[in-house]
Each structure stands twice: as structure tokens, then as C-alpha cells.
Write a protein that holds these residues in place. Structure first.
Motif, PDB file in Angstrom:
ATOM      1  N   LEU A 523      61.425  14.457  32.105  1.00 56.54           N
ATOM      2  CA  LEU A 523      60.164  14.632  31.387  1.00 56.54           C
ATOM      3  C   LEU A 523      60.388  14.556  29.886  1.00 56.54           C
ATOM      4  CD1 LEU A 523      57.161  15.259  31.243  1.00 56.54           C
ATOM      5  CD2 LEU A 523      57.728  17.700  31.461  1.00 56.54           C
ATOM      6  N   ASN A 524      61.439  15.181  29.414  1.00 62.68           N
ATOM      7  CA  ASN A 524      61.723  15.132  27.987  1.00 62.68           C
ATOM      8  C   ASN A 524      61.982  13.703  27.523  1.00 62.68           C
ATOM      9  OD1 ASN A 524      62.435  16.581  25.405  1.00 62.68           O
ATOM     10  ND2 ASN A 524      64.374  15.547  25.784  1.00 62.68           N
ATOM     11  N   MET A 525      62.654  12.899  28.338  1.00 65.65           N
ATOM     12  CA  MET A 525      62.913  11.502  27.986  1.00 65.65           C
ATOM     13  C   MET A 525      61.610  10.723  27.872  1.00 65.65           C
ATOM     14  SD  MET A 525      66.277  10.853  30.397  1.00 65.65           S
ATOM     15  CE  MET A 525      66.675   9.204  29.800  1.00 65.65           C
ATOM     16  N   LEU A 526      60.652  11.034  28.741  1.00 72.54           N
ATOM     17  CA  LEU A 526      59.345  10.376  28.681  1.00 72.54           C
ATOM     18  C   LEU A 526      58.574  10.790  27.434  1.00 72.54           C
ATOM     19  CD1 LEU A 526      58.335  10.818  32.427  1.00 72.54           C
ATOM     20  CD2 LEU A 526      58.641   8.604  31.280  1.00 72.54           C
ATOM     21  N   LEU A 527      58.541  12.079  27.179  1.00 76.47           N
ATOM     22  CA  LEU A 527      57.756  12.580  26.055  1.00 76.47           C
ATOM     23  C   LEU A 527      58.350  12.150  24.716  1.00 76.47           C
ATOM     24  CD1 LEU A 527      56.900  16.181  27.337  1.00 76.47           C
ATOM     25  CD2 LEU A 527      55.434  14.154  27.356  1.00 76.47           C
ATOM     26  N   LYS A 528      59.676  11.993  24.666  1.00 76.23           N
ATOM     27  CA  LYS A 528      60.311  11.530  23.428  1.00 76.23           C
ATOM     28  C   LYS A 528      59.850  10.131  23.056  1.00 76.23           C
ATOM     29  CE  LYS A 528      64.736  11.979  24.009  1.00 76.23           C
ATOM     30  NZ  LYS A 528      66.189  11.988  23.696  1.00 76.23           N
ATOM     31  N   GLU A 529      59.446   9.366  24.075  1.00 79.35           N
ATOM     32  CA  GLU A 529      58.940   8.007  23.835  1.00 79.35           C
ATOM     33  C   GLU A 529      57.448   8.001  23.549  1.00 79.35           C
ATOM     34  OE1 GLU A 529      60.817   5.350  23.612  1.00 79.35           O
ATOM     35  OE2 GLU A 529      62.648   6.470  24.076  1.00 79.35           O
ATOM     36  N   ASN A 530      56.861   9.193  23.354  1.00 80.33           N
ATOM     37  CA  ASN A 530      55.432   9.338  23.078  1.00 80.33           C
ATOM     38  C   ASN A 530      54.570   8.732  24.183  1.00 80.33           C
ATOM     39  OD1 ASN A 530      55.661  10.707  20.542  1.00 80.33           O
ATOM     40  ND2 ASN A 530      56.283   8.747  19.621  1.00 80.33           N
ATOM     41  N   GLN A 559      49.018   3.388  27.582  1.00 81.02           N
ATOM     42  CA  GLN A 559      50.346   3.778  27.128  1.00 81.02           C
ATOM     43  C   GLN A 559      50.793   2.815  26.030  1.00 81.02           C
ATOM     44  OE1 GLN A 559      51.723   6.518  28.033  1.00 81.02           O
ATOM     45  NE2 GLN A 559      51.691   6.864  30.247  1.00 81.02           N
ATOM     46  N   LYS A 560      51.748   3.209  25.250  1.00 82.46           N
ATOM     47  CA  LYS A 560      52.228   2.330  24.172  1.00 82.46           C
ATOM     48  C   LYS A 560      53.130   1.220  24.717  1.00 82.46           C
ATOM     49  CE  LYS A 560      56.554   4.331  22.561  1.00 82.46           C
ATOM     50  NZ  LYS A 560      57.309   4.702  21.358  1.00 82.46           N
ATOM     51  N   LEU A 561      53.586   1.371  25.965  1.00 79.97           N
ATOM     52  CA  LEU A 561      54.388   0.353  26.627  1.00 79.97           C
ATOM     53  C   LEU A 561      53.535  -0.392  27.647  1.00 79.97           C
ATOM     54  CD1 LEU A 561      57.709   2.329  27.340  1.00 79.97           C
ATOM     55  CD2 LEU A 561      57.142   0.938  25.341  1.00 79.97           C
ATOM     56  N   ASN A 562      53.789  -1.692  27.807  1.00 82.70           N
ATOM     57  CA  ASN A 562      53.083  -2.428  28.847  1.00 82.70           C
ATOM     58  C   ASN A 562      53.691  -2.085  30.208  1.00 82.70           C
ATOM     59  OD1 ASN A 562      55.316  -4.196  29.512  1.00 82.70           O
ATOM     60  ND2 ASN A 562      54.840  -5.407  27.668  1.00 82.70           N
ATOM     61  N   PRO A 563      53.041  -2.465  31.315  1.00 78.72           N
ATOM     62  CA  PRO A 563      53.521  -2.064  32.636  1.00 78.72           C
ATOM     63  C   PRO A 563      54.975  -2.426  32.917  1.00 78.72           C
ATOM     64  CG  PRO A 563      51.295  -2.884  32.817  1.00 78.72           C
ATOM     65  CD  PRO A 563      51.714  -3.137  31.396  1.00 78.72           C
TER      66      PRO A 563
END
Length: 837
Positions: A523-530, A559-563
């Protein structure tokens, strides 16, 4: 503890005032010649041991010099500390033995295997492991190692040659390199030309956290069984590689004491330790006594310390067919200090440690066959008493926790097997691939029994360390201690991390269950990527799979990333965190839908911890280690000295570890209150309960033991008071799994480790008691009857609101010694889900 007067007249090398010249003749035995081709300590250090505290770099430099110059010594680097310092081991024996060292080792290990009766112990060398200064600020041990290594490398004559021919010495000059370096810097920095023995001088009052601990502030003498630290892993690997017959552990104690050697208090010996172990320890003690009598140093034995917790260096060998011996020298802490018994000098403490090192070797040499025979008998008896059947442990929802327990067992040379097939027993389900089987009939049966046991009856009510440490409970695993041996599948030679199912790409969203130990890391790795992530406040079913409280949802849209980029990131996280993600194709589920308001949005957390004077270094270090080594999360350490001028608004969460006295003053307290009111979450441990109550952070009722001493003599008063403490035991608590603090736990009960007598009365509103001790909570360990009555139905967790923020209290240590994996997630839940509580 009884104090004995030791030498009160200062030994010739020092006087109060200017330092006199010191030479090796003060330390070394009389009538021993030394090889001039071997460098003396002062030729490498630039001073005679005792004039300064040796730094670790100079210590290992001298050890390497001896290894180069002496054919009696071989040297190896077994790894590094967290600070990159080498973990050196010298193997010291005769030149002839050095040529056949591997053969000697293999023959020696045969003594631990049934059928070794044909080996003639009268012709075998004995193996002695000598370890120095596992507590860095108990430095006389490592400084004595300079002299002991020189004596063994350079000493000449029939006596020392016979000793080396019949002994293999595993010589560990510094069990705690980082702590030793830290303390040597402190002591040397404050040394005066005119030595000042005043105990109030700054030389004797180290700055927090002191040199006792390693990099993460762990007491490494408690890690022999859990082996969570690199220093421990190196020495445990050496221990099992050689199975030494004697292991010595050189420590220091209070300055007003003399010198202690084991055995300790007889009735405080663990019942699994054979009586012969204690008898041999006592006989070895006669050699120490004779050596100390010869030099006029006072000592004592059998009046202090114990052999109960197997995670200490002096006790771990006792459950491994060896003999562990604790040495405790009254500490000068600096270079010379006034004590109740006169001036205590650093050289004097070094000489005593050196004397004990040599007397150990003399005893080992003279008692060689007897001790080797004991080792063979120990392992034969272990096999004979093992019985049939096996242990099984696992967690169908969290394979990583079970894996890490199996990892510890493998480090301890325990035979570990796969689960042959899914198993249902005693209402628990064990799934192949997430559970392990430990056959009882194996060489390490006694060690496994010691690691897994539950014990609530004791011969004594006082303990030098914890009274319970059952590992399946520490990892919060399902566990059965008597399943059929047919449950054991293939033996595991090389343990592999649990394999995760490959992530299937989704155009809708990903789900991650919160049960896995490494879910907070993911979860922390995900949240660090905003990235947007949400937590499920209720269970639901999606694509035929049930998802529990705390499941994490990662939407694809917005999301800021595409699929494709998000899929690649989730795949990377799955591998690095060893955790499973499931792609979903629809938000229509059974139970709450994926678009429900019961999914709460999570924000990145920025966490700080209060450290410094007044805070317990052990507790703080365990939290730091958890963040840094387990979850790869940043943790800012805020020193109590600077808290008044620190900008707290940068942090979402602040942790206050266990503390004593007035760690925080009035102004710091008001500043913390203001920060909480503005939306911060303050998480306190143990004694924070008193701080929170006194300063109106939360309201609670604390229950106290008011037992009165009746029929207790003056002599018994300390034992009476000591028996009212909880040195470390395991208790059962009920969990409301719908409460966010319990997200990720699959059972309705949890085992908690407790070493405090802070009892918080339960709230009258039931849902405010998400964790509550049961009416009969004791699982394993010692607790007095009055305290057992008090703890029943109390709560180890409490949460209160303050303005826009939260105050959270844990009365128990959820991170104990880095091996209490089973409760680490409680802290993570408080951090990530505190606003949802």
C-alpha cells in the motif's frame, strides 16, 4: 544482587591524577614466554590495552595482523553489520589442527548424530566459542580479546601447545561492532590527561541511546533464538556449523559489583535444560574461582541471573547440547571510577575478563572428554524423548508470516517439511503451500520444543528476562502440536518465498487483501506514486472470491498512470512485496459494490517518531527497524531536545514509544495537542498511557495492583515486589474484526505479548473495545494471581478523538524484538486507517 568487596587499592598502573605507564606484564600470566615474531597489541594500536578504549576498526586491524603472523589463526569475515562493519571470526588452534580443520569439524558434528558411539572423545579436540561485548558499552570484554588473542597466538611452552592441540577456539572479538565503536568514541572523547573518577563526570553518562545496542538500538543478547539481526545470523550460523561445547559471553554490570560467573540462581533454570549441564557449569566454575583467587579478585556465583530464556547468549547453548557461561564484570564505564569499594579502573576490568577467558580454556582442556560425552548424550536423549507425530503451523491468508517462522527454524538447523495435503484439525484449516510441518523425531527436537512450548507453572516467580516466547503465537499462526507424521510432505532443503499468482491485467480495478504481512508495504508503494487507493470497511464477494474487511481497491480510472503503466506497477509491487493482486472486470459484487461509500479513500502518510532522552531506545529501535527494514517506509526521528522548535505540520502521524520520567515538557505537550487538534494522529505505547491521562489527551481508568505484603520478611521484600511485575508473557484477546485496527486478521482472537502492568478498564460502550483481553487470558508465561485478576477483560488498545485528530494507545509492545510479527499490523492499521476509527 549481593555486592562483594573487590580490590580496593588501585592496581599499579593508575593513580587519580596523571596516568602512569601501563605494560602487558600487568595482564599476562607469569612464566609464559611470547614469540617475538607476533606483534603485541601496542605495536598495532599505538597503546597498551586499557590506556584507551579500543575502537572496532583498530580491534579488527589487530586481529587481521595476528592472522597474518600466526599459523595458529585462520580468519573469516561472515558478513557486515547494518553500518557495514565486518563480523570477523578467528579460529584458533594448533598449526597441525589448522591443516585438518574441516575434518575436525565434521567429526565433531557426528557427536550430535545418533550412532556416534564409535567416536573416541578422548582423542577429539573440544570446541569453545568465546564471544566478547555483545553490549557495546560493556567494553572490557572486547578489550580483553586483544590480550587473549595475543596470548593464544604468541604464547609458548608445553601448556599452551597442549591446550591448542586439544582445543578449537572460535574467537569472536566483538559481537556488536556498531555499539562498540559508538561507545569507544564516547569514552575516549571524554578522557582527561588527569583521569577523573567522579561518577558524575560526563564520561560516565552516555548520550542517548548509548553504546549498548546495535544500529537499530536492539539488545542483541536477546536475539540468539529469533535471529532477526545480521550480527545474530552470523554467529548462529557459526554455532550450528561447529556445535561448540562451551560458549562464553563476556558482559559488564553495575560498578559497585565484583565479578559474576555461572551457574546462576538454580531454581531459575529452564526445566528443559539437563541437570548435567548445570553440574558441568558448576565444575567449570571451580576453574574460574581458582584463577581469580590467584590474582586476588573477588567474585560470586549462583546468587544472580538465570538460565531461563533461551534467546540469551549464556542460555541458548544449553538447549543445543552445549554449555553457556555468562561473565559479568563490575563496569568502570570509562577509564577509572569511584565505587562503593574504592577505585575501579578499566585495566582491572580487562584483566578480570582476560583471566576468565583463560580459565574457561583450562577447564575445557581438562574436562574435555566429559564435556564431549555430554554433548553426545544430549542429542541421543533428544531423539529418544522426541516421541512421534509432528507440529504444524500456517496461515491460509498470510503465507509470508508462516514463511518467516520457517525461515527462523531453518537458521536454527531445524528440519522443516512441506504440508503433504490440505489439513483440517481442531477447527483450523491448513492449506498446502501456506503451512509447514516440523517432525518431532529429529536432532533439534529439544530446541523446537523450547521454541513452541506453552508454560504457565514455574518454580520461581522472578525472571531475568521474558517468561514466554512461543513462536507460533508470536507470528499469530494457526498451530497444532500433535498431528500425524503423515502430514509431513517433502523435506525443505532450500526454503523459498511463497509464490504469488501472476496479476491479471484489468481495465476496471485491482483488489489486494489486507491479510498478508507485507500488505502495508504494498500500500505504501502505491500511495508513494500518488495513486488512488481505497479501503473496504465491509466484506464483499467479487468473481466468486470473498474479500474481508480492509481489502484495498485500486481503481483504473482517474489515475495518473494509464492502464498498462498501472498494470506494470502492480506487477512490480506484487513481486517485491510478495503479495497477490486480483484484477476485476465489474463493480457489481455481492455485498458492498466497488463504488460504495463503504470504500474510503486513503492518503499518503508521513510518519515521525519521538526519540531521545526519556524514550526507551529498544522500543523506538524496534519501530524504526519495522519501518525501514520490513516495510520500506520513511520514518522521521524527532529528538526530544528539538521538539519545541520542530514543524509538526509536515506529519500525518507521530509515534511516542514507551518512555520514562518527563520525556516531554509542558510546552512540547501543548504543541502536540495543537497538532492533534489540527488533524494529526498521535500513537502512544505503554507508559504513554500515564502521559495521555495526566495531560488530558484521553480519558481512561487505570487499574492498579494494591496487593499488600503479608508474611514477607525483609530479606524477601525484593522478590515479593519483583513477582508483581510482568517480565514478558503472552495473553489472549478478543478482536472485533470490523474495527479498522483489526483489519487483516482472520481470527476472532489474537495472542498479545505484554511486559507492563498498565491495565486499562474497558469502555462501557462495547464497540469502543475492539481489542479486549478475555476473562481467562493467560496463554503462556508468568503473571501473579493479583495481576491475572486485574488484566481480565481490560483493553490493550484505546482510541480517542481530539479536535480533528486522533489519539491512539497501545498498552502492549506490538513490535517486540522484531520477531513478534503477529501484531506488527496493528501499528500499520493505526497509521493507514486511523481516520476511519
Amino acid at each position: 544482587m549481593k555486592n562483594f568487596i573487590f580490590i580496593t587499592v588501585f592496581l599499579f598502573s593508575f593513580q587519580v591524577g596523571a596516568q602512569e605507564e601501563l605494560d602487558l606484564s600487568y595482564y599476562l600470566p607469569e612464566n609464559v614466554n611470547y614469540n617475538d615474531d607476533i606483534s603485541t597489541p601496542q605495536e598495532v594500536l599505538g597503546y597498551v590495552p586499557g590506556e584507551w578504549h579500543v575502537t572496532h576498526d583498530l580491534l579488527i586491524n589487530y586481529m587481521r595482523t595476528l592472522a597474518e603472523e600466526s599459523p595458529r589463526i585462520s580468519i573469516e569475515n561472515r558478513g557486515t553489520t547494518y553500518e557495514g562493519r565486518p563480523l570477523l571470526l578467528l579460529t584458533i588452534t594448533s598449526e597441525e589442527n589448522q591443516k585438518k580443520l574441516e575434518k575436525i569439524r565434521r567429526n565433531h558434528l557426528e557427536l550430535t548424530i545418533p550412532g556416534s558411539g564409535q567416536l573416541n572423545t578422548g582423542e577429539m579436540p573440544i570446541v569453545v566459542y568465546q564471544g566478547f561485548s555483545i553490549h557495546g558499552n560493556e567494553a572490557s570484554g572486547s578489550n580483553a580479546a586483544l590480550l587473549a588473542a595475543y596470548h593464544l597466538a604468541a604464547g609458548q611452552g608445553t601448556e599452551i601447545e597442549n591446550l591448542l592441540e586439544n582445543t578449537v577456539i572460535l574467537f569472536d572479538p566483538s559481537l556488536n561492532p556498531d555499539g562498540l565503536q559508538r561507545f569507544a568514541y564516547w569514552a575516549n572523547m571524554h578522557k582527561s590527561e588527569n583521569l577523573n573518577p567522579d561518577p558524575q563526570d560526563r564520561e560516565f553518562d552516555e548520550v542517548w541511546p548509548g553504546g549498548r545496542t546495535n544500529h537499530y538500538w536492539f539488545d542483541m543478547n536477546r536475539d540468539w533464538l529469533p535471529v532477526q539481526l545480521p550480527e545474530s545470523r552470523a554467529r548462529i550460523a557459526t554455532f550450528h556449523k561447529w556445535q561448540p561445547n562451551i560458549l562464553t559471553d563476556h558482559h559488564e554490570m553495575g560498578s559497585n559489583s565484583s565479578f559474576f560467573f555461572q551457574p546462576g540462581i538454580p531454581e531459575r533454570t529452564h526445566p528443559l535444560t539437563p541437570q548435567m549441564n548445570q553440574d558441568l557449569t558448576r565444575e567449570i566454575g571451580t576453574y574460574h574461582a581458582a584463577a581469580f583467587d590467584k590474582i586476588g579478585s573477588f567474585y560470586y556465583t549462583e546468587e544472580d541471573y538465570d538460565d531461563f530464556y533461551y534467546g540469551k547468549g549464556s542460555t541458548f547453548p544449553d538447549i543445543n547440547g552445549s554449555i553457556g557461561i555468562l561473565f559479568e564484570q563490575g563496569s568502570s564505564r570509562g577509564h577509572v571510577q569511584e565505587t562503593d569499594n574504592g577505585l575501579l579502573t578499566f585495566p582491572f576490568t580487562i584483566r578480570n575478563q582476560f583471566t576468565a577467558a583463560l580459565s574457561t580454556l583450562e577447564a575445557a582442556h581438562n574436562m574435555r572428554s566429559k564435556i564431549l560425552d555430554f554433548q553426545r548424550e544430549f542429542y541421543n536423549n533428544a531423539r529418544n524423548s522426541a516421541g512421534k507425530g509432528a507440529y504444524v503451523f500456517g496461515n491460509s491468508k498470510d503465507p509470508n508470516s508462516a514463511y518467516h517462522l520457517a525461515e527462523i527454524l531453518k537458521r536454527q538447523q531445524v528440519e522443516v517439511h512441506e504440508l503433504a495435503e490440505d489439513l483440517q484439525t481442531d477447527g483450523k484449516s491448513y492449506k498446502k503451500g501456506t503451512a509447514y510441518v516440523i517432525p518431532k523425531n529429529q536432532r533439534q527436537h529439544r530446541l523446537v520444543e523450547a521454541m513452541f512450548e506453552k508454560r504457565t507453572k514455574f518454580a520461581d516467580s522472578l525472571f531475568y528476562d521474558i517468561s514466554a516466547w512461543s513462536f507460533p503465537y508470536a507470528f499469530n499462526l494457526d498451530f497444532n502440536d500433535n498431528v500425524a507424521i503423515k502430514s509431513a510432505g517433502n523435506k525443505i532443503d532450500s526454503l523459498q518465498k511463497p509464490e504469488m499468482t501472476l496479476v491479471s491485467k484489468s481495465e476496471y480495478g485491482y483488489l489486494m487483501e489486507w491479510h498478508n504481512y507485507y500488505a502495508p508495504k504494498a500500500l505504501n508503494m502505491l500511495l508513494k506514486e500518488n495513486l488512488r487507493a481505497q479501503v473496504a470497511m465491509k466484506p464483499f464477494e467479487a468473481a466468486g472470491k470473498m474479500y474481508d474487511y480492509g481489502t484495498i481497491l485500486i481503481p483504473i480510472q482517474n489515475q495518473k498512470l494509464n492502464p498498462t503503466e498501472l498494470f506494470e506497477l502492480v506487477t512490480k509491487i506484487s513481486k517485491e512485496a510478495s503479495i497477490e493482486f486480483n484484477g476485476v472486470t465489474t463493480g457489481l459484487t455481492k455485498g458492498i459494490s466497488l463504488g460504495s461509500n463503504e470504500f474510503r479513500t486513503l492518503k499518503p502518510q508521513k510518519v515521525a517518531m519521538i526519540v531521545g532522552e526519556g524514550v526507551t531506545p529498544y522500543d523506538a529501535g524496534e519501530i524504526w527497524h519495522l519501518f525501514d527494514q520490513r516495510y520500506d517506509m520513511l520514518l522521521t526521528k524527532l529528538d526530544t531536545r528539538n521538539l519545541g522548535r520542530t514543524d509538526l505540520s509536515k506529519y500525518t502521524d507521530i509515534i511516542l514509544p514507551n518512555s520514562w520520567g518527563s520525556a516531554l515538557g509542558k510546552s512540547e505537550t501543548e504543541k502536540l495537542k495543537e497538532w492533534v487538534r489540527d488533524g494529526g494522529t498521535l500513537i502512544g505505547y505503554k507508559n504513554a498511557a500515564n502521559y495521555f491521562k495526566k495531560n488530558d489527551f484521553m480519558k481512561m481508568e487505570l487499574l492498579e495492583n494494591d496487593v499488600k505484603a503479608k508474611n514477607v520478611t525483609f530479606e524477601e521484600r525484593r522478590d515479593f515486589r519483583g513477582a508483581q511485575g510482568i517480565g514478558g508473557a503472552i495473553f489472549r484477546a478478543k478482536q472485533d474484526r470490523s474495527h479498522p485496527v483489526n483489519f487483516g486478521y482472520k481470527n476472532d482472537e489474537i495472542p498479545l505479548f505484554r511486559d507492563t502492568t498498565i491495565f486499562v478498564k474497558a469502555d462501557s460502550t462495547s464497540y469502543n473495545n475492539p481489542i479486549q483481553y478475555t476473562a481467562n487470558p493467560l496463554i503462556s508465561g508468568y503473571i501473579s494471581d493479583p495481576n491475572l485478576k486485574l488484566i481480565a477483560n481490560t483493553v490493550p488498545f484505546k482510541k480517542a478523538g481530539m479536535g480533528s485528530g486522533n489519539v491512539i494507545l497501545f498498552t502492549d509492545n506490538t513490535n517486540f524484538r522484531a520477531f513478534w510479527y503477529g501484531t506488527n499490523k496493528l501499528l500499520m492499521n493505526a497509521i493507514f486507517f486511523g481516520d476511519e476509527m
